[in-house]
Design an enzyme around this catalytic site. Structure first.
Site, PDB file in Angstrom:
ATOM      1  N   SER A  83     -10.595  40.702  11.673  1.00  0.00           N
ATOM      2  CA  SER A  83     -10.718  40.037  12.982  1.00  0.00           C
ATOM      3  C   SER A  83     -10.106  38.647  12.906  1.00  0.00           C
ATOM      4  CB  SER A  83     -12.189  39.929  13.381  1.00  0.00           C
ATOM      5  OG  SER A  83     -12.779  41.197  13.469  1.00  0.00           O
ATOM      6  N   HIS A 128     -12.410  48.593  12.158  1.00  0.00           N
ATOM      7  CA  HIS A 128     -13.832  48.820  12.463  1.00  0.00           C
ATOM      8  C   HIS A 128     -14.020  50.161  13.181  1.00  0.00           C
ATOM      9  CE1 HIS A 128     -14.126  44.166  12.728  1.00  0.00           C
ATOM     10  NE2 HIS A 128     -14.750  44.528  11.624  1.00  0.00           N
ATOM     11  N   ARG A 171     -11.898  47.090   2.192  1.00  0.00           N
ATOM     12  CA  ARG A 171     -10.448  47.137   2.414  1.00  0.00           C
ATOM     13  C   ARG A 171      -9.670  47.056   1.108  1.00  0.00           C
ATOM     14  NH1 ARG A 171     -10.769  42.368   6.644  1.00  0.00           N
ATOM     15  NH2 ARG A 171     -12.123  41.781   4.921  1.00  0.00           N
ATOM     16  N   LYS A 215     -20.954  30.586  13.204  1.00  0.00           N
ATOM     17  CA  LYS A 215     -19.567  31.031  12.956  1.00  0.00           C
ATOM     18  C   LYS A 215     -18.574  30.634  14.050  1.00  0.00           C
ATOM     19  CE  LYS A 215     -18.981  34.681   9.602  1.00  0.00           C
ATOM     20  NZ  LYS A 215     -18.529  36.060   9.410  1.00  0.00           N
TER      21      LYS A 215
END
Ligand code: PNS
Length: 165
Positions: A131, A20, A93, A44
């Site tokens: 993450s 990030h 990614r 979440k």
């Protein structure tokens, strides 16, 4: 006078990773102002609160004068409109990211045709990084030093040491 180019980089950032940080630093040089926006999404079950995440990002990229860190709820495109951003920034990614990101970008563009999404390809060094993976490693007491900005490492370790005690 030409209009200010404002980019919006929305995400969960739970927590901010080196990947990030790399995207933020590179995107900040493309726009006059870059707003990094942490989504308020209670569904979440995040490790860090939204305020903690905002403060962590500020701590990591506080040296970049044209970056501002905010939180938001609701749709990214609505938040983009409210802050005058015409471009959403996302990192890509690998091919596995592509389908979801394309779907999101196209949906956002249908909802708000004036807003475009640009993708920055993640630096190859961080192509594997997320993450969630970092949290998984940390939860088992694994080494997280290669994945996170140095200021964030003790904060993640502290969360998991609290969980154990
Ligand atoms: O870091 P993440 O979790 O991959 O970020 C996803 C995020 C926050 C960019 C995305 O879930 C989002 O924009 N959520 C807000 C609601 C919205 O606008 N959804 C997109 C409609 S397709």
């Amino acid at each position: 006078m030409s209009e200010e180019r404002i980019g919006l980089y929305p995400g969960s950032f739970d927590p901010i990773t080196l990947g990030h940080e790399d995207i933020i630093r590179r995107a900040s040089s493309i726009f006059d102002r870059l707003i990094v926006a942490v989504l308020i999404n209670n569904a979440k079950n995040p490790l860090f609160s939204v305020d903690e995440r905002v403060r962590m990002i500020q701590c990591v990229v506080g040296d970049i004068p044209n970056v501002e860190v905010r939180s938001f709820s609701g749709l990214s495109v609505e938040f983009a409109k409210s802050v005058g951003a015409r471009v959403l920034v996302r990192g890509l990614r690998a091919v596995s990211d592509f389908e979801y990101e394309l779907q999101m970008a196209q949906t956002n563009n249908i909802m708000c045709p004036k807003i475009d999404t640009i993708f920055l390809t993640t630096n190859i060094r961080y192509a594997y990084l997320s993450s969630s993976i970092v949290k998984e490693v940390a939860s088992y007491g694994g080494k997280i030093e290669d994945f996170l900005p140095e200021q964030i490492i003790p904060l993640v370790k502290e969360k998991y040491s609290k969980e154990k005690s």
